[in-house]
Design a protein around this motif. Structure first.
Motif, PDB file in Angstrom:
ATOM      1  N   GLY A  49     -23.996 -12.335  35.823  1.00 59.28           N
ATOM      2  CA  GLY A  49     -23.945 -13.604  35.105  1.00 59.28           C
ATOM      3  C   GLY A  49     -24.297 -13.491  33.638  1.00 59.28           C
ATOM      4  N   ASP A  50     -24.675 -12.321  33.178  1.00 60.84           N
ATOM      5  CA  ASP A  50     -25.047 -12.131  31.775  1.00 60.84           C
ATOM      6  C   ASP A  50     -23.863 -11.513  31.023  1.00 60.84           C
ATOM      7  OD1 ASP A  50     -26.187 -11.545  29.330  1.00 60.84           O
ATOM      8  OD2 ASP A  50     -27.994 -10.645  30.192  1.00 60.84           O
ATOM      9  N   PRO A  51     -23.182 -12.303  30.168  1.00 63.51           N
ATOM     10  CA  PRO A  51     -21.999 -11.785  29.484  1.00 63.51           C
ATOM     11  C   PRO A  51     -22.285 -10.593  28.575  1.00 63.51           C
ATOM     12  CG  PRO A  51     -22.356 -14.117  28.958  1.00 63.51           C
ATOM     13  CD  PRO A  51     -23.459 -13.669  29.844  1.00 63.51           C
ATOM     14  N   GLU A  52     -23.458 -10.531  27.998  1.00 64.07           N
ATOM     15  CA  GLU A  52     -23.805  -9.407  27.118  1.00 64.07           C
ATOM     16  C   GLU A  52     -23.881  -8.102  27.912  1.00 64.07           C
ATOM     17  OE1 GLU A  52     -27.359  -8.021  24.108  1.00 64.07           O
ATOM     18  OE2 GLU A  52     -27.159 -10.138  24.600  1.00 64.07           O
ATOM     19  N   VAL A  53     -24.472  -8.167  29.089  1.00 63.09           N
ATOM     20  CA  VAL A  53     -24.578  -6.973  29.928  1.00 63.09           C
ATOM     21  C   VAL A  53     -23.190  -6.544  30.394  1.00 63.09           C
ATOM     22  CG1 VAL A  53     -25.454  -6.075  32.120  1.00 63.09           C
ATOM     23  CG2 VAL A  53     -26.926  -7.463  30.689  1.00 63.09           C
ATOM     24  N   VAL A  54     -22.378  -7.505  30.815  1.00 64.02           N
ATOM     25  CA  VAL A  54     -21.032  -7.182  31.304  1.00 64.02           C
ATOM     26  C   VAL A  54     -20.188  -6.568  30.194  1.00 64.02           C
ATOM     27  CG1 VAL A  54     -18.904  -8.154  32.258  1.00 64.02           C
ATOM     28  CG2 VAL A  54     -21.117  -8.926  33.120  1.00 64.02           C
ATOM     29  N   SER A  55     -20.299  -7.086  28.966  1.00 62.18           N
ATOM     30  CA  SER A  55     -19.500  -6.540  27.864  1.00 62.18           C
ATOM     31  C   SER A  55     -19.950  -5.145  27.458  1.00 62.18           C
ATOM     32  CB  SER A  55     -19.542  -7.478  26.650  1.00 62.18           C
ATOM     33  OG  SER A  55     -20.843  -7.524  26.109  1.00 62.18           O
ATOM     34  N   ASN A  56     -21.205  -4.803  27.699  1.00 59.83           N
ATOM     35  CA  ASN A  56     -21.736  -3.478  27.349  1.00 59.83           C
ATOM     36  C   ASN A  56     -21.858  -2.571  28.575  1.00 59.83           C
ATOM     37  OD1 ASN A  56     -22.088  -4.051  24.590  1.00 59.83           O
ATOM     38  ND2 ASN A  56     -24.027  -5.089  25.035  1.00 59.83           N
ATOM     39  N   LEU A  57     -21.122  -2.891  29.623  1.00 61.59           N
ATOM     40  CA  LEU A  57     -21.280  -2.177  30.885  1.00 61.59           C
ATOM     41  C   LEU A  57     -20.928  -0.695  30.781  1.00 61.59           C
ATOM     42  CD1 LEU A  57     -22.266  -2.877  33.636  1.00 61.59           C
ATOM     43  CD2 LEU A  57     -19.947  -3.369  34.336  1.00 61.59           C
ATOM     44  N   LYS A  58     -19.927  -0.343  29.969  1.00 60.05           N
ATOM     45  CA  LYS A  58     -19.575   1.078  29.848  1.00 60.05           C
ATOM     46  C   LYS A  58     -20.731   1.879  29.260  1.00 60.05           C
ATOM     47  CE  LYS A  58     -14.609   0.720  29.584  1.00 60.05           C
ATOM     48  NZ  LYS A  58     -13.398   1.020  28.846  1.00 60.05           N
ATOM     49  N   THR A  59     -21.314   1.391  28.194  1.00 59.89           N
ATOM     50  CA  THR A  59     -22.438   2.092  27.570  1.00 59.89           C
ATOM     51  C   THR A  59     -23.659   2.073  28.479  1.00 59.89           C
ATOM     52  OG1 THR A  59     -21.639   1.384  25.414  1.00 59.89           O
ATOM     53  CG2 THR A  59     -23.888   2.197  25.517  1.00 59.89           C
ATOM     54  N   LEU A  60     -23.962   0.889  29.014  1.00 64.77           N
ATOM     55  CA  LEU A  60     -25.136   0.768  29.883  1.00 64.77           C
ATOM     56  C   LEU A  60     -24.941   1.549  31.173  1.00 64.77           C
ATOM     57  CD1 LEU A  60     -25.938  -3.012  29.423  1.00 64.77           C
ATOM     58  CD2 LEU A  60     -27.187  -1.087  28.464  1.00 64.77           C
ATOM     59  N   GLY A  61     -23.711   1.571  31.686  1.00 68.86           N
ATOM     60  CA  GLY A  61     -23.430   2.302  32.920  1.00 68.86           C
ATOM     61  C   GLY A  61     -23.703   3.785  32.787  1.00 68.86           C
ATOM     62  N   PHE A  62     -23.296   4.364  31.661  1.00 72.91           N
ATOM     63  CA  PHE A  62     -23.539   5.788  31.440  1.00 72.91           C
ATOM     64  C   PHE A  62     -25.032   6.072  31.352  1.00 72.91           C
ATOM     65  CE2 PHE A  62     -24.220   9.371  28.521  1.00 72.91           C
ATOM     66  CZ  PHE A  62     -23.625  10.367  29.281  1.00 72.91           C
ATOM     67  N   LYS A  63     -25.747   5.242  30.594  1.00 73.07           N
ATOM     68  CA  LYS A  63     -27.199   5.425  30.478  1.00 73.07           C
ATOM     69  C   LYS A  63     -27.874   5.260  31.830  1.00 73.07           C
ATOM     70  CE  LYS A  63     -27.513   3.906  25.678  1.00 73.07           C
ATOM     71  NZ  LYS A  63     -28.001   2.866  24.762  1.00 73.07           N
ATOM     72  N   ALA A  64     -27.408   4.289  32.610  1.00 74.10           N
ATOM     73  CA  ALA A  64     -27.999   4.059  33.927  1.00 74.10           C
ATOM     74  C   ALA A  64     -27.780   5.250  34.850  1.00 74.10           C
ATOM     75  CB  ALA A  64     -27.408   2.796  34.549  1.00 74.10           C
ATOM     76  N   ILE A  65     -26.584   5.829  34.788  1.00 82.31           N
ATOM     77  CA  ILE A  65     -26.304   7.002  35.625  1.00 82.31           C
ATOM     78  C   ILE A  65     -27.187   8.174  35.224  1.00 82.31           C
ATOM     79  CG2 ILE A  65     -24.559   8.776  36.105  1.00 82.31           C
ATOM     80  CD1 ILE A  65     -22.489   6.528  36.142  1.00 82.31           C
ATOM     81  N   VAL A  66     -27.327   8.396  33.927  1.00 84.10           N
ATOM     82  CA  VAL A  66     -28.173   9.495  33.449  1.00 84.10           C
ATOM     83  C   VAL A  66     -29.625   9.276  33.879  1.00 84.10           C
ATOM     84  CG1 VAL A  66     -29.119  10.590  31.383  1.00 84.10           C
ATOM     85  CG2 VAL A  66     -26.675  10.113  31.518  1.00 84.10           C
TER      86      VAL A  66
END
Length: 90
Positions: A49-66
């Motif tokens: 539900g947070d548009p900022e998180v969804v729009s930055n998902l590629k960057t955040l996703g990589f950091k989260a995986i690491v």
């Protein structure tokens, strides 16, 4: 945060003192699992539900995986070290 720590300490003391009936321990396992699923579901709803998180998902996703892989790897390494240390002492 204080309420969380107090709740945890109260649970530990109740269990340590044996104030919980033995047949309730299997129920606490199920309750913990349901609570964990509910927590993960609500976190997913909040993130989705947070548009900022969804729009930055590629960057955040990589950091989260690491971070996730680093946490798992670190936990496994520490587990092997502790297991090696305590097996030698036995």
């Amino acid at each position: 945060m204080g309420l969380i720590v107090i709740s945890l300490i109260m649970g530990i003391l109740i269990s340590y003192k044996g104030l919980l009936a033995e047949n309730l321990y299997s129920f606490t396992d199920k309750l913990t699992l349901v609570g964990l699923f509910l927590l993960l579901f609500t976190m997913g709803v909040k993130i989705g539900g947070d548009p900022e998180v969804v729009s930055n998902l590629k960057t955040l996703g990589f950091k989260a995986i690491v971070l996730s892989l680093g946490s798992v790897l670190g936990s496994v390494i520490l587990l092997f070290l502790f297991e090696f240390k305590f097996k030698r002492e036995d």
